[in-house]
Design an enzyme around this catalytic site. Structure first.
Site, PDB file in Angstrom:
ATOM      1  N   GLN A  75       5.450 -16.334 -18.520  1.00  0.00           N
ATOM      2  CA  GLN A  75       6.329 -15.349 -17.874  1.00  0.00           C
ATOM      3  C   GLN A  75       7.041 -16.005 -16.697  1.00  0.00           C
ATOM      4  O   GLN A  75       6.418 -16.304 -15.677  1.00  0.00           O
ATOM      5  CB  GLN A  75       5.453 -14.184 -17.391  1.00  0.00           C
ATOM      6  N   SER A 135       8.261 -14.757 -11.298  1.00  0.00           N
ATOM      7  CA  SER A 135       8.115 -15.005  -9.860  1.00  0.00           C
ATOM      8  C   SER A 135       8.874 -16.246  -9.420  1.00  0.00           C
ATOM      9  O   SER A 135       8.969 -17.231 -10.152  1.00  0.00           O
ATOM     10  CB  SER A 135       6.646 -15.183  -9.505  1.00  0.00           C
ATOM     11  N   SER A 191       1.672 -18.967 -15.024  1.00  0.00           N
ATOM     12  CA  SER A 191       0.476 -19.269 -15.804  1.00  0.00           C
ATOM     13  C   SER A 191       0.889 -19.763 -17.185  1.00  0.00           C
ATOM     14  O   SER A 191       1.805 -19.210 -17.799  1.00  0.00           O
ATOM     15  CB  SER A 191      -0.387 -18.021 -15.967  1.00  0.00           C
ATOM     16  N   GLU A 239       2.328  -4.598 -18.508  1.00  0.00           N
ATOM     17  CA  GLU A 239       1.400  -5.438 -17.764  1.00  0.00           C
ATOM     18  C   GLU A 239       0.350  -4.556 -17.110  1.00  0.00           C
ATOM     19  O   GLU A 239      -0.826  -4.860 -17.102  1.00  0.00           O
ATOM     20  CB  GLU A 239       2.186  -6.219 -16.709  1.00  0.00           C
ATOM     21  N   GLU A 280      -1.357  -3.992  -2.869  1.00  0.00           N
ATOM     22  CA  GLU A 280      -0.499  -3.214  -1.967  1.00  0.00           C
ATOM     23  C   GLU A 280       0.664  -2.599  -2.752  1.00  0.00           C
ATOM     24  O   GLU A 280       1.007  -1.425  -2.567  1.00  0.00           O
ATOM     25  CB  GLU A 280       0.055  -4.110  -0.851  1.00  0.00           C
TER      26      GLU A 280
END
Ligand SMILES: Cc1cc2nc3c(=O)[nH]c(=O)nc-3n(C[C@H](O)[C@H](O)[C@H](O)COP(=O)(O)OP(=O)(O)OC[C@H]3O[C@@H](n4cnc5c(N)ncnc54)[C@H](O)[C@@H]3O)c2cc1C
Lengths: 386, 352
Positions: A105, A108, A140, A223, A356
């Site tokens: 993926q 990020s 990853s 996800e 968060e």
């Protein structure tokens, strides 16, 4: 109504299991890979809960490793199914499911994690395709992956959510450079990925130009839906390792630790039952937001359980097994030392969205609390502070 | 085990809500006779768990758990836990056929004469009469029949019969009053052995109390979320502040878990043997999890309402008192964790 148990039994009786890949391909073609997918795409269009019957009947036959193909299974597949063209679905789903092609993926970036829509990787039109340039991080499995789901900016003059487009990235294309990024456990599950003028033909675009955020939402929802904890038995997983230590080693027991261990046992069982209930809801066709509760709860539990285990071990807890840099394929909570478990658990509240951010989502989407005032959704991306 | 609600349960929930919604705000003496009449006679929910041949509905404790949830949500001051759950379970295990039909038709309210928290009382039997004292008994104020454990057996005693004095105490939870019961040569009818009946009643009570705690916690969460959406400070709804959002998200997560745990406990005690190892494990788990969650939800409710949450006028305090009381009654979370450890073979420190 199709009797999947009969189908699975007949399949098992007729297909040889000596070649694992051939077996998995045949299983996909028989529609027994994920029965809730459409016929021809590994499924039979049946209710999702019937998969359990198939898995039960095919227990002990060659299988793919869900940890290894997790990103493909949990994120790429539902996105390709929902937003892909018929050709893309045919091309990608089968080898994804058999594990012949791994996925990663590419979301990020150093400057965009929680604030994913702020990402800077550019994709610029070039003839019948696109040129992609940028840097991704924490990726990853990028070192093993054949394909990636990729989010890139195609129009920096629009507000950040509107200028994004979603692609499938060919990880073998020239210009894709994958470098291991060592993490605090000493190994590298994830990587930095540098994309330099990578050419992606337009048939690797998933969804319309500028619709990348809507497509990414499908990915992110899945996800979160891929519920933490899987189907562990009562007292299994990390809590099981802690209670085994307690049972096997009377010397580590203290009165205070007894109560803390029982608190954790109760919390783990409550989280596990919540997962069970969430899957029952999903199977009943009424997926609720409970998956987020499970993800949050397990993330915290993993950290508390592994932390208590280290304390119980005292001096032993000062010794690590091995800092050798590994470029692994899957997370290994069971095979490594307690120190590894404790360190790796620090990632559970960051990966797949931080705790968060999950709390923000629960508060706003589940509880309906008002959003915080924002200044970043109406201005062109180009003008945002970075 | 199925942890969802059935369609019948959802229908029952709807009719309960219709009935209870209009009765919010509990009277000071902690008993609403009219609602109790409607529940017992009109809806027949006290007879849910009673077999059909004894005039009940022949349903299971799962359905009764749903009733507990709604009674918790509305803090309805009725002795449902004591009568329809604990006394009925004790009587079923004791094989009673005399009292159960009268509970089913609403003509009798029964209560177990045992302290709501703490060790069992001490009642002596002499010539078929009972003498002794029991402190802080729940749901006995409105009872017609007391089920008294004495000398290893369970006895039926007329609540306003000779030799029985019930003295209301000032209890923390005003919506579930407690009484001290004094027996002095009170005539009693022997029903059966006390131990299995009381064990099953306690396990069923603890398991279903979790559903009440769920209802309490849900009310607290819903009410606070609603308040946080509308209360404006610093020019914004307070619910747009992340400090508040995150606390409410955490309450939601634990309440969501309470729902799974309470359903599990209700299912576990609904089988043939309500006091088997699995039901006891489920009940202990439920009290160890759901009790503290309800307290936390009620505490957040008071805190996030600010000053108004501290007033007598706002119902938050009633939920706070109910939550804290139930987290102590029938065993604290810590006591239930110890019990769980025993059931799981996770022995305490210092034992081999
Ligand atoms: C083990 C692991 C595997 C991963 N695998 C992948 C992968 O395969 N592919 C991929 O694309 N990514 C992957 N990630 C990245 C992961 O999704 C991000 O790390 C994560 O989304 C957080 O982004 P960030 O690291 O930029 O932190 P930031 O977003 O900078 O956050 C820093 C801190 O600020 C907090 N914060 C940020 N915004 C807010 C807010 N609005 N309110 C309150 N707090 C806030 C965060 O919670 C965090 O505590 C992985 C991460 C880990 C740890």
């Amino acid at each position: 109504m199709t009797d999947v148990r009969e189908l699975a039994r007949a399949f098992r009786a007729s297909v040889p299991t000596d070649d694992p890949v051939e077996f998995l391909r045949a299983r996909f073609d028989a529609g027994l890979a994920w029965v809730h997918y459409p016929a021809g795409l590994g499924g039979l269009g049946l209710p999702r809960e019937q998969q359990a019957i198939v898995d039960e009947e095919l227990a002990g036959t060659p299988s793919n490793d869900p940890r290894r193909i997790g990103i493909g299974l949990g994120m790429a597949a539902p996105t390709v199914l929902r937003h892909g063209t018929p050709e893309q679905r045919r091309r990608f789903l089968r080898p994804l499911w058999t594990g012949e092609e791994l996925w990663c993926q590419l979301f990020s970036e150093p400057g965009a994690g929680s604030d994913l829509a702020g990402l800077a990787t550019r994709a610029v039109r070039d003839g019948d395709g696109w040129r992609v340039t940028g840097q991704k991080v924490w990726t990853s499995m990028a070192h093993r992956a054949r394909w990636a789901i990729l989010l890139a900016r195609t129009d920096p003059d629009l507000p950040k959510h509107r200028g994004l487009t979603y692609f499938v990235c060919d990880m073998t294309a020239p210009g894709v450079d994958v470098r291991p990024l060592r993490q605090l456990t000493g190994e590298a599950e994830f990587n930095e990925v540098f994309l330099t003028d990578v050419f992606l033909p337009d048939d690797l675009r998933l969804g319309a130009v500028g619709e990348g955020w809507a497509v990414a939402r499908t990915t992110l929802m899945n996800e979160r839906v891929s519920i933490g904890g899987g189907s562990l038995p009562r007292g299994g997983g990390l809590i099981g390792m802690l209670t085994s230590l307690w049972t096997d080693r009377p010397d580590v027991r203290t009165a205070a630790a007894h109560d803390e261990m029982m608190r954790l046992w109760v919390a783990a069982e409550a989280a596990r039952l919540t997962g069970v209930r969430a899957r029952q809801q999903l199977a009943a066709g009424d997926p609720g937001p409970e998956g987020s509760a499970v993800k949050l709860a397990f993330a915290e539990l993993a950290q508390r359980i592994t932390g208590l285990e280290l304390e119980l071990r005292g001096a032993e807890g000062l010794r690590h097994d091995d800092w050798t840099m590994r470029h692994g394929e899957a997370v290994d909570f069971e095979g490594r030392s307690p120190t590894y478990r404790w360190l790796r658990a620090k990632g559970t509240s960051i990966e797949g969205g931080t705790s968060e951010i999950l709390r923000n989502i629960i508060a706003e989407r589940v509880l309906g609390l008002p959003a915080e005032p924002r200044t970043d959704t109406t201005v062109p991306w180009r003008e945002l502070p970075r | 085990m199925n942890l969802l609600y059935s369609q019948d349960e959802e229908a029952l929930r709807d009719s309960l809500r219709d009935l209870l919604r209009t009765r919010a705000g509990s009277p000071d003496d902690g008993f609403d006779a009219e609602v109790w009449r409607l529940l017992t006679v009109e809806l027949g929910v006290t007879g849910l768990v009673i077999p059909e041949k004894l005039g009940g509905a022949g349903a299971s404790l799962r359905e009764a758990a749903l009733v507990m949830e709604e009674l918790g949500r509305f803090l309805t001051p009725v002795p449902y836990l004591g009568c329809a759950v604990m006394a009925v379970t004790a009587l079923r295990v004791a094989g009673d056929t005399a009292i159960l039909p009268r509970i089913a038709d609403g003509s009798v309210c029964a209560a177990l004469a045992v302290p709501f928290a703490g060790p069992a009382g001490d009642v002596r039997v002499t010539d078929g009469t009972l003498t002794g004292r029991l402190e802080s008994v729940a749901d006995a104020l409105a009872a017609d029949v007391l089920l008294v454990p004495a000398g290893g057996d369970l006895y039926e005693v007329a609540a306003d019969g000779p030799g029985v004095t019930r003295t209301p105490v000032v209890s923390l939870d005003v919506t579930r009053p407690l009484v001290d019961v004094a027996l002095s040569a009170a005539p009693g009818r022997r029903i059966g052995p006390a131990r299995p009946a009381l064990g099953a009643a306690r396990t069923a009570g603890a398991a279903l109390l979790a559903s009440e705690q769920l209802g309490v916690a849900e009310w607290c969460l819903d009410t606070t979320v609603e308040y946080a959406r509308t209360r404006i400070q610093f020019g914004r709804p307070i619910g747009s502040f992340q400090a508040i959002k995150h606390r409410l998200a955490d309450v939601w997560v634990s309440v969501t878990q309470s729902r799974a745990v309470a359903r599990f406990a209700a299912g576990a005690v609904s089988g043939a043997d309500p006091d088997g190892a699995e039901p006891r494990l489920a009940a202990a788990l439920a009290q160890a999890h759901c009790g503290p969650v309800a307290v936390r939800a009620a505490e957040e409710c008071v805190q996030l309402h600010g000053g108004i949450g501290f007033t007598w006028e706002h119902p938050a305090h009633l939920y706070l008192k109910r939550a804290k009381t139930t987290s102590i009654a029938l065993g604290t979370a810590a006591a239930h964790r110890r019990q769980l450890a025993g059931l799981l073979g996770l022995t305490p420190a210092g034992t081999p």
